[in-house]
Design an enzyme around this catalytic site. Structure first.
Site, PDB file in Angstrom:
ATOM      1  N   GLN C 209       0.883  -1.170   0.000  1.00 15.76           N
ATOM      2  CA  GLN C 209       0.000   0.000   0.000  1.00 15.76           C
ATOM      3  C   GLN C 209       0.919   1.217   0.000  1.00 15.76           C
ATOM      4  OE1 GLN C 209      -3.740  -0.495   0.263  1.00 15.76           O
ATOM      5  NE2 GLN C 209      -2.836  -2.330  -0.625  1.00 15.76           N
ATOM      6  N   GLY C 250     -11.794   3.335   4.058  1.00  9.83           N
ATOM      7  CA  GLY C 250     -10.915   2.409   3.357  1.00  9.83           C
ATOM      8  C   GLY C 250      -9.918   3.108   2.443  1.00  9.83           C
ATOM      9  N   HIS C 251      -9.024   2.335   1.886  1.00  7.91           N
ATOM     10  CA  HIS C 251      -7.972   2.918   1.047  1.00  7.91           C
ATOM     11  C   HIS C 251      -8.543   3.515  -0.237  1.00  7.91           C
ATOM     12  CE1 HIS C 251      -6.983  -1.351  -0.771  1.00  7.91           C
ATOM     13  NE2 HIS C 251      -8.252  -1.053  -0.875  1.00  7.91           N
ATOM     14  N   ASN C 252      -7.933   4.619  -0.653  1.00  5.36           N
ATOM     15  CA  ASN C 252      -8.279   5.305  -1.905  1.00  5.36           C
ATOM     16  C   ASN C 252      -9.614   6.048  -1.829  1.00  5.36           C
ATOM     17  OD1 ASN C 252      -6.117   3.687  -2.612  1.00  5.36           O
ATOM     18  ND2 ASN C 252      -7.280   2.390  -3.990  1.00  5.36           N
TER      19      ASN C 252
END
Lengths: 340, 340, 340
Positions: C209, C250-252
């Protein structure tokens, strides 16, 4: 057998000693002098262990169990395997709990203050407290006798903690007054600002949160749960209420006595629960509601309206459980009809 | 390009080196000597980057991408823009993952024990461990070789951690045995008491929680998640299982191998998941259930019954997904008809 | 009266001073020289307190209130009890917020670095910062002027924090760039790995990540919330966005400006919210969605599709709120008919 790396053990106890401590009745011809060395689940209990049966789902495990003794409701006693000594109780799980406490008393306090704990000179600590490493205790804090404060916990200025508290590691407390014999698990956050602001597209305007959190006696609060302080009124948790992990309690919420709040429940601002309310895991309550005494909210349900005393609700929007299940059945039937 | 403040970079690698490392096949006339310097998403990748296409939602971004190379399923290769070198793989995301690991190896261990870490003399630490500031490690703890323990983490008496662990800052571990190569993110709480008491209006009676948490090899546990120890049996997490943030795992739960548990899921006490089960975000499972191998629970669903192996469920109460969507359609049609 | 153990107080202020600060208008014959010493809720306010009425649910409490003055919308002014001085405002809660800030200014910074704080020599700290006990600040970190960092907080290498930040105790920050005047409450986790791996029955393959978390100005992030860093793109939180407790980002994910994200919401990877979006408590958003400007998601709802600008959705799967309530009514009627 409990892992001795983690658990000390007391005992053994005879069947009659356990009967006396728990108020259970020895069934039939069982030997009152039978020696029991531990509690254990039905599946793994051996002849020197006492188990319990409380959930009909486990009657097969009960029938197969090698436990020397078991707490059981009189109605289910006939399902016991031959040779198992029975301790009859109308509340077998409660009796088991008392027996388990006898075999596994909580670890004793180790009074003393770790050299790395930082305690403001104006804080007052009761007798026989155990204060672990790196704890930070602010100005004017009062801690009662016989408290344990876990490592890396931060207790901010002015907080009051009653006697006999068990506060885990990595906890944060501020703006709160806490009763006696309260257990606060690791990672709990109490007393931070409520989520209070006047929404405004040109920039939300923060409302100072000038209430407190008041926690009664004998409360438990599970790991990583969060309890915000009041906006002006206080946030209140009644005596004996049990709160599980990852629960969110919003500002100005009032929980009555001996409520049971299961993991991941969220209770929005200013909602009031009377005594003995149960909320199942992941249940959500909107703000400004009144939930009557003994009401029950099913797990995973979302409550948008008041609930009368004794009410039992389920679903989203939550409705009386009977109605919920009727609706589930109706929709299921319709969808299946469509197929044929 | 990854921000060098935070990420070191390895490489560059040629197209053929990447093909070899990932098992992908170079498509058509692409130059095996093409030099690639980093991975990047389709939208921002330049001519010296390798990207991937795994989700049909992004075929437009793929067609517009300036990436020098991309991993892609053979079936979608024809959608590539002219000049993009293609690395064909039946599992393009997996191939990309392996390539990304090559460009961005995890930061190396910096072995050593911070001067402010407090380690009980009876604890045993493996070779080459990195123990950060203010860590507290209790009596009898065993830590394997090559472990990293982040700042302000507390590891209570008797805990065992296998080799190669990555344990973040502000973590709390107690009453647990942890396998090899486990990653535990910041704020995780493992081993605290399960939510076990005999409910009683005159005062709930606490049941001593005398089980442990057993965690297999190669497990990941996301930030601020909580895993309670067993009541008597253990709570068990199988090898290779991935747990996201803010997940609650109740006492006596068993997760099989390589399960995927997305953020904010709650799994109630004594429920057992077989291998390869997936639970979507905010999914909830009631207690005492059996979930079969490879079952899938849709996000936001609430499961009240067992699920057979391979079953896919959705909704509340969760039902087979096909049935769920059929019901959604039926109710929608009825409500629209009412209007007209 | 706010508990002086926890809150300092400013003031008193006259009615006309409050009118001037808040832009409210003094109604009728009220005495502009009336002296007010605090804000308070309607139920407990005395004659020297100013309260507010913003929710029609509380008109009875308003009519019974002994508050000396109150902010109120002109339309509800007629419901006031005799003798109460009224401060008329189209946004009474916002006006009250400004008044409350005047009476209860936030506690002043106490600049200085605690002796037990560990600050890497390469970190740069702005002027007048307050760094509490046991804080750990890594290499290359930059902290702006006038920041407060609470006890036991860990700020990992390379993190940038803008001026005027308020960061609570027991926080963990890594891989993030944070704007000015941001408030981060206790237990927040920012910048850890997103939940990114290529699922594989032979062992999930981790995807490095390599993005960051970018947080704008004037953002608030509630206790124990978690914000994962991007997988490659960044995770972005826009200016003025308010995030409550136990929220998962969450990511992004991208949040626009001045969004309101209530407690226990989960937003899955790569979903994008435009400005002014509100998500009620426990709401869940699937991944890869686009949520339009000003959209509103009801509490406890699960969103599986994009929402157009201004859309208001409810239920699971979330649908336009009008449609949701129509469906609820239709099913209710059907189930009741079945009975008779």
């Amino acid at each position: 057998m409990a892992d001795p790396r983690f658990f000390a053990a007391a005992g053994p106890f005879t069947l009659s000693e356990l009967a006396e401590r728990t108020g259970a009745e020895i069934a039939g011809a069982a030997d009152p002098a039978l020696v029991l060395r531990d509690v254990a689940p039905l599946e793994t209990a051996g002849p020197d262990c006492v188990a319990f049966l409380d959930n009909r789902k486990y009657v097969d495990a009960f029938a197969r169990s090698r436990a020397g003794a078991a707490f059981v409701h009189p109605d289910l006693a006939s399902l016991a395997p031959p040779g198992m000594a029975l301790l009859l109780s109308p509340l077998p799980y409660k009796a088991y709990a008392v027996a388990a406490q006898a075999f596994h008393p909580p670890p004793p306090l180790r009074p003393g203050i770790a050299p790395t704990a930082l305690i403001d000179p104006s804080a007052r600590l009761g007798a026989e407290c155990e204060i672990a490493a790196h704890v930070v205790i602010g100005a004017g804090v009062e801690i009662g006798d016989d408290c344990r404060i876990g490592a890396n916990t931060v207790i901010d200025d002015g907080v009051v903690v009653g006697k006999g508290a068990r506060i885990g590691p990595n906890v944060t407390l501020s703006h709160c007054l806490i009763g006696a014999r309260v257990t606060i698990y690791t990672g709990v956050r109490i007393g931070q600002d409520g989520f209070g602001f006047a929404p405004d597209p040109s920039g939300h305007v923060k409302v100072p949160q000038i209430g407190r959190v008041l926690i009664g006696d004998d409360v438990e609060i599970g790991a990583n749960s969060t309890i915000d302080r009041g906006a002006g009124p206080d946030t209140v948790i009644g005596d004996g209420t049990m709160i599980d992990n990852l629960v969110q309690i919003g500002h100005n919420v009032t929980l009555g006595r001996r409520c049971v709040i299961v993991a991941q429940v969220g209770i929005s601002g200013s909602t009031k629960l009377d005594d003995f309310v149960m909320v199942g895991g992941q249940g959500g309550l909107a703000g400004h509601l009144t939930i009557g005494k003994g009401a029950r909210v099913a797990a995973h349900s979302g409550v948008m309206r008041d609930i009368p005393p004794g009410g039992t609700v389920c679903g989203f929007p939550a409705m009386p459980s009977k109605e919920f299940w009727r609706q589930v059945a109706v929709v299921q039937r319709l969808a299946r009809k469509k197929d044929t």
